[in-house]
Design a protein around this motif. Structure first.
Motif, PDB file in Angstrom:
ATOM      1  N   PRO A 150       0.820  -1.218   0.000  1.00 18.69           N
ATOM      2  CA  PRO A 150       0.000   0.000   0.000  1.00 18.69           C
ATOM      3  C   PRO A 150       0.851   1.264   0.000  1.00 18.69           C
ATOM      4  N   PRO A 151       0.320   2.340  -0.586  1.00 22.00           N
ATOM      5  CA  PRO A 151       1.040   3.613  -0.609  1.00 22.00           C
ATOM      6  C   PRO A 151       0.779   4.456   0.633  1.00 22.00           C
ATOM      7  N   THR A 152       0.093   3.887   1.617  1.00 20.41           N
ATOM      8  CA  THR A 152      -0.305   4.662   2.785  1.00 20.41           C
ATOM      9  C   THR A 152       0.856   4.924   3.729  1.00 20.41           C
ATOM     10  N   THR A 153       0.669   5.881   4.595  1.00 23.21           N
ATOM     11  CA  THR A 153       1.687   6.248   5.577  1.00 23.21           C
ATOM     12  C   THR A 153       1.814   5.178   6.653  1.00 23.21           C
ATOM     13  N   ASN A 154       3.031   4.839   6.985  1.00 20.30           N
ATOM     14  CA  ASN A 154       3.279   3.838   8.021  1.00 20.30           C
ATOM     15  C   ASN A 154       3.064   4.421   9.418  1.00 20.30           C
ATOM     16  N   GLU A 155       2.643   3.582  10.351  1.00 24.05           N
ATOM     17  CA  GLU A 155       2.492   4.014  11.734  1.00 24.05           C
ATOM     18  C   GLU A 155       3.856   4.053  12.411  1.00 24.05           C
ATOM     19  N   LEU A 156       4.028   5.019  13.297  1.00 17.75           N
ATOM     20  CA  LEU A 156       5.310   5.147  13.987  1.00 17.75           C
ATOM     21  C   LEU A 156       5.562   3.992  14.939  1.00 17.75           C
ATOM     22  N   ASP A 157       6.817   3.608  15.040  1.00  8.93           N
ATOM     23  CA  ASP A 157       7.239   2.587  15.992  1.00  8.93           C
ATOM     24  C   ASP A 157       7.422   3.226  17.367  1.00  8.93           C
ATOM     25  N   THR A 158       7.504   2.400  18.404  1.00 10.06           N
ATOM     26  CA  THR A 158       7.867   2.905  19.727  1.00 10.06           C
ATOM     27  C   THR A 158       9.283   3.461  19.657  1.00 10.06           C
ATOM     28  N   PRO A 159       9.507   4.685  20.078  1.00 12.14           N
ATOM     29  CA  PRO A 159      10.843   5.276  19.934  1.00 12.14           C
ATOM     30  C   PRO A 159      11.920   4.512  20.695  1.00 12.14           C
ATOM     31  N   ASP A 160      13.078   4.404  20.087  1.00 10.52           N
ATOM     32  CA  ASP A 160      14.230   3.879  20.787  1.00 10.52           C
ATOM     33  C   ASP A 160      14.542   4.812  21.957  1.00 10.52           C
ATOM     34  N   PRO A 161      14.981   4.275  23.117  1.00 14.86           N
ATOM     35  CA  PRO A 161      15.283   5.144  24.268  1.00 14.86           C
ATOM     36  C   PRO A 161      16.235   6.285  23.950  1.00 14.86           C
ATOM     37  N   ARG A 162      17.121   6.072  22.982  1.00 15.69           N
ATOM     38  CA  ARG A 162      18.077   7.119  22.620  1.00 15.69           C
ATOM     39  C   ARG A 162      17.407   8.302  21.929  1.00 15.69           C
ATOM     40  N   CYS A 163      16.140   8.115  21.531  1.00 14.75           N
ATOM     41  CA  CYS A 163      15.413   9.178  20.831  1.00 14.75           C
ATOM     42  C   CYS A 163      14.678  10.112  21.789  1.00 14.75           C
ATOM     43  N   LEU A 164      14.680   9.805  23.072  1.00 11.56           N
ATOM     44  CA  LEU A 164      13.804  10.507  23.997  1.00 11.56           C
ATOM     45  C   LEU A 164      14.383  11.787  24.587  1.00 11.56           C
ATOM     46  N   THR A 165      15.622  12.096  24.264  1.00 10.37           N
ATOM     47  CA  THR A 165      16.221  13.338  24.750  1.00 10.37           C
ATOM     48  C   THR A 165      16.858  14.102  23.598  1.00 10.37           C
ATOM     49  N   GLY A 166      16.755  15.409  23.666  1.00 12.99           N
ATOM     50  CA  GLY A 166      17.401  16.256  22.679  1.00 12.99           C
ATOM     51  C   GLY A 166      16.683  16.286  21.337  1.00 12.99           C
ATOM     52  N   ARG A 167      17.411  16.746  20.341  1.00  7.80           N
ATOM     53  CA  ARG A 167      16.913  16.888  18.974  1.00  7.80           C
ATOM     54  C   ARG A 167      17.404  15.677  18.171  1.00  7.80           C
ATOM     55  N   VAL A 168      16.485  14.891  17.629  1.00  9.85           N
ATOM     56  CA  VAL A 168      16.905  13.625  17.016  1.00  9.85           C
ATOM     57  C   VAL A 168      15.997  13.210  15.874  1.00  9.85           C
ATOM     58  N   MET A 169      16.620  12.729  14.787  1.00  4.20           N
ATOM     59  CA  MET A 169      15.888  12.024  13.743  1.00  4.20           C
ATOM     60  C   MET A 169      15.868  10.559  14.150  1.00  4.20           C
ATOM     61  N   CYS A 170      14.706  10.070  14.583  1.00  4.44           N
ATOM     62  CA  CYS A 170      14.533   8.727  15.131  1.00  4.44           C
ATOM     63  C   CYS A 170      14.011   7.824  14.013  1.00  4.44           C
ATOM     64  N   ILE A 171      14.845   6.898  13.530  1.00  7.30           N
ATOM     65  CA  ILE A 171      14.557   6.153  12.306  1.00  7.30           C
ATOM     66  C   ILE A 171      14.417   4.662  12.603  1.00  7.30           C
ATOM     67  N   SER A 172      13.204   4.130  12.447  1.00  8.90           N
ATOM     68  CA  SER A 172      12.910   2.721  12.726  1.00  8.90           C
ATOM     69  C   SER A 172      12.909   1.910  11.438  1.00  8.90           C
ATOM     70  N   LYS A 173      13.752   0.880  11.385  1.00 12.50           N
ATOM     71  CA  LYS A 173      13.757  -0.003  10.231  1.00 12.50           C
ATOM     72  C   LYS A 173      12.537  -0.924  10.239  1.00 12.50           C
TER      73      LYS A 173
END
Length: 280
Positions: A150-173
């Motif tokens: 499908p061409p639809t937008t994917n749902e976000l994954d649970t963020p990696d703990p390293r993504c929870l502080t500061g400014r971050v591009m959090c990229i889930s494979k």
């Protein structure tokens, strides 16, 4: 002055981005010789200095093998095949799987299978044996091409703990998403595409090393608009090939984005030095 700086950067940087799988023109991901060292100035002089999935193949990991005394697993965590893609699409029909099918059997797929098994009073192993598969086939229809890819937008994954502080591009494979986060809060989110098995996108924690609003791969000679480099030639950037073909293709290692308008906004917000986390 700007042209001189860009020329100087190009002389010391080898970046590679080009689509795999079709030979079609357009931007895609990149590896290659990459950047051996950061240039003295970012590629864009106006920029302020300041971690379900790989493309599916037809392989399966040893985790899908049977264990003594247990029913043989047809699919399990680590499996990667078109059958896994069909499994995910069928689970989505029954509201157990809430992302676009990827063909890779990760923890999200395992949780969905467990939910299905528990509801049907099957052994809740999280792996698909013959009983589970036949029950699922009986309760669902054969997925259409649109359901499988499908061409639809994917749902976000649970963020990696390293993504929870500061400014971050959090990229889930696993969910194939990029979330731009500041102090744990999602500001923007994108569908993304990664490198193939032979040219994988690196996992780990990185930092944005340099940015280029307009850039062309020095290895594949394809455009890489809004490129934000984070690991030796690998970058987050817009891909016209991803926008046209979706997950039918793959990158050479870069993180492809298909929403050019929204990516331009992210490019303006991200600063050199901001964190990048690529994870499963």
């Amino acid at each position: 002055m700007r042209s001189a700086v860009v020329a100087a950067v190009a002389a010391v940087v080898a970046t590679g981005c080009g689509p795999q799988g079709s030979g079609a023109a357009g931007s895609s991901g990149g590896t290659g010789s990459g950047r051996s060292a950061a240039p003295s100035a970012p590629a864009d002089p106006s920029a302020a200095p300041s971690h379900d999935d790989k493309p599916a193949g037809d392989t399966a990991s040893p985790s899908a093998s049977a264990t003594p005394g247990a029913a043989k697993a047809l699919m399990a965590e680590g499996s990667e095949s078109e059958q896994v893609r069909e499994l995910q699409a069928r689970l989505k029909q029954l509201a157990y799987f809430h992302r676009s099918p990827t063909g890779f059997y990760g923890s999200i797929t395992s949780t969905a299978v467990k939910g299905f098994q528990t509801k049907r009073q099957l052994s809740a192993t999280g792996s698909v044996d013959e009983d589970t598969w036949q029950k699922l086939l009986a309760m669902t229809h054969r997925p259409t091409d649109a359901e499988l890819r499908p061409p639809t937008t994917n749902e976000l994954d649970t963020p990696d703990p390293r993504c929870l502080t500061g400014r971050v591009m959090c990229i889930s494979k696993e969910s194939r998403t990029l979330a731009w986060m500041i102090d744990g809060k999602v500001q923007l989110a994108f569908d993304v595409r990664f490198g193939s098995e032979n040219t994988p996108t690196r996992e780990g924690q990185f930092n944005v090393e340099w940015k280029a609003r307009e850039w062309t791969s020095t290895l594949f000679h394809t455009p890489m608009p809004y490129a934000m480099f984070f690991s030796r030639g690998q970058a987050v950037h817009y891909s016209a090939d991803f926008a046209a073909r979706g997950y039918a293709g793959a990158s050479h290692g870069c993180v492809n984005v298909r929403d050019k308008v929204k990516l331009s906004s992210l490019f303006d917000q991200v600063k050199v030095g901001d964190k990048v986390v690529v994870y499963w």
